[in-house]
Design an enzyme around this catalytic site. Structure first.
Site, PDB file in Angstrom:
ATOM      1  N   TYR A 124      -6.332 -16.358  14.096  1.00 43.72           N
ATOM      2  CA  TYR A 124      -7.336 -15.920  13.124  1.00 43.72           C
ATOM      3  C   TYR A 124      -8.488 -16.920  13.037  1.00 43.72           C
ATOM      4  O   TYR A 124      -9.664 -16.544  12.980  1.00 43.72           O
ATOM      5  CB  TYR A 124      -6.706 -15.741  11.741  1.00 43.72           C
ATOM      6  N   ARG A 151       0.783  -1.231   0.000  1.00 41.09           N
ATOM      7  CA  ARG A 151       0.000   0.000   0.000  1.00 41.09           C
ATOM      8  C   ARG A 151       0.815   1.281   0.000  1.00 41.09           C
ATOM      9  O   ARG A 151       0.292   2.342  -0.317  1.00 41.09           O
ATOM     10  CB  ARG A 151      -0.946   0.005   1.209  1.00 41.09           C
TER      11      ARG A 151
END
Length: 350
Positions: free
Chosen positions: A157, A37
């Site tokens: 997760y 990003r």
């Protein structure tokens, strides 16, 4: 002990020499999350493409992995992926939601849930083999680092159903049903090792196991409930003879134990100076780190002063790879990273 057929091209690189604790012409540099990003060219090629889809397209993986090598002249590339890719590949219903992260539709919390964690076969991730092949062809003498999430972080997760601040479901399972927990981590160790095997056999020159959330644990819990699975991963890929790197965030209290798990290189976050980290890890390991990623938002002379402090603290280490203490932050100025690479190379040139 086998080695990838291309290893001759990368064996003399500063990065692999540092991993082996051999003399280097300069301290090698790469950055966790160097692809992504922070780069406008990344945002352009990813436009309109979901994260997991981009991880499964060899052309995109290749381009995104190469972008920071071209721009920053880093000493190694890291395979562009996400830690949940192998879980998706075996059929776990999950997605990466923008601004949130990986979200699992049905969390894993019972023995019956474990049946969904089947072994990973190379055919499940053919796109990885193809992408690594394309990359090693393009990279030439620049090493490619393979990538995987460690069993504890993957378990977190799966059990939480997504990112978690306190890991309460994960810890409740770990403490409350140690047998189920051990089985879960053991299965995840096999899946992770298989995912790394695919990358190494396709041509990766080194691998890094990211245990992003393991800093949430006390040392005694880490030793009892996490070390066996992480060690299993490192043992499984040892036969390839490529350097193995282990990294976690907030792991200052765990560095000694992480040094025992089986990695050749231990990654250090920014909270512990490199010389103290070396003392905690013990002899026989190279170290990687450890500039605070937030420093890159300060003026250039401050960045260089702080980077110089990292190099100074690591001066007497037999193997040091310069990196950040965690990943590149999304709004980092790419030019600051390029200048940092130049500075570290110049300052450390032998």
């Amino acid at each position: 002990m086998t080695s990838p057929q291309h290893s001759g091209r990368t064996a003399g690189s500063a990065f692999l020499r540092a991993c082996r604790r051999e003399p280097v012409p300069h301290t090698p540099v790469w950055f966790m999350r160097q692809a992504g990003r922070s780069l406008p060219e990344y945002l352009k090629v990813r436009e309109g493409i979901a994260m997991l889809d981009s991880c499964m397209r060899p052309d995109l993986v290749t381009e995104i992995t190469l972008q920071p090598v071209r721009r920053h002249k880093v000493d190694a590339a890291i395979y562009f992926s996400d830690i949940v890719v192998p879980l998706k590949a075996i059929g776990i219903d999950l997605d990466i939601k923008p601004g949130v992260g990986p979200v699992v539709e049905r969390p894993v919390r019972t023995h019956a849930d474990l049946e969904r964690l089947r072994p990973l076969e190379p055919d499940d991730v053919k796109y990885v083999t193809e992408a690594v092949g394309m990359l090693t062809g393009e990279l030439g003498s620049t090493p490619l680092i393979g990538f995987a999430g460690a069993p504890f972080t993957l378990a977190s997760y799966l059990v939480e159903g997504g990112p978690s601040r306190n890991h309460e479901h994960t810890k409740a399972l770990m403490y409350g049903d140690p047998e189920l927990w051990a089985d879960l981590l053991d299965r995840l160790a096999d899946i992770t090792a298989a995912f790394l095997d695919v990358q190494i056999e396709a041509g990766a020159s080194a691998v890094q196991l990211f245990d992003s959330w393991v800093g949430a644990l006390a040392p005694a819990d880490y030793r009892r409930s996490v070390m066996p699975a992480s060690a299993k991963v490192f043992d499984a890929v040892a036969r390839h003879g490529v350097p193995r790197i282990h990294f976690g965030v907030g792991t200052g209290e765990l560095l000694g134990l992480m040094g025992e798990v089986g990695a050749d290189v231990v990654g250090v976050d920014w909270r512990v100076p490199m010389d103290e980290a070396a003392r905690r890890v013990g002899p026989g390991k190279a170290l990687q780190g450890n500039l605070d990623p937030a420093v890159l938002f300060a003026p250039r002379e401050v960045v260089e002063t702080k980077a110089g402090e990292v190099l100074e603290a690591a001066r007497d280490l037999p193997g040091h790879i310069f990196n950040l203490g965690h990943g590149v932050l999304p709004s980092t100025d790419p030019d600051a990273l390029t200048r940092l690479v130049e500075y570290v190379h110049g300052r450390s040139a032998r």
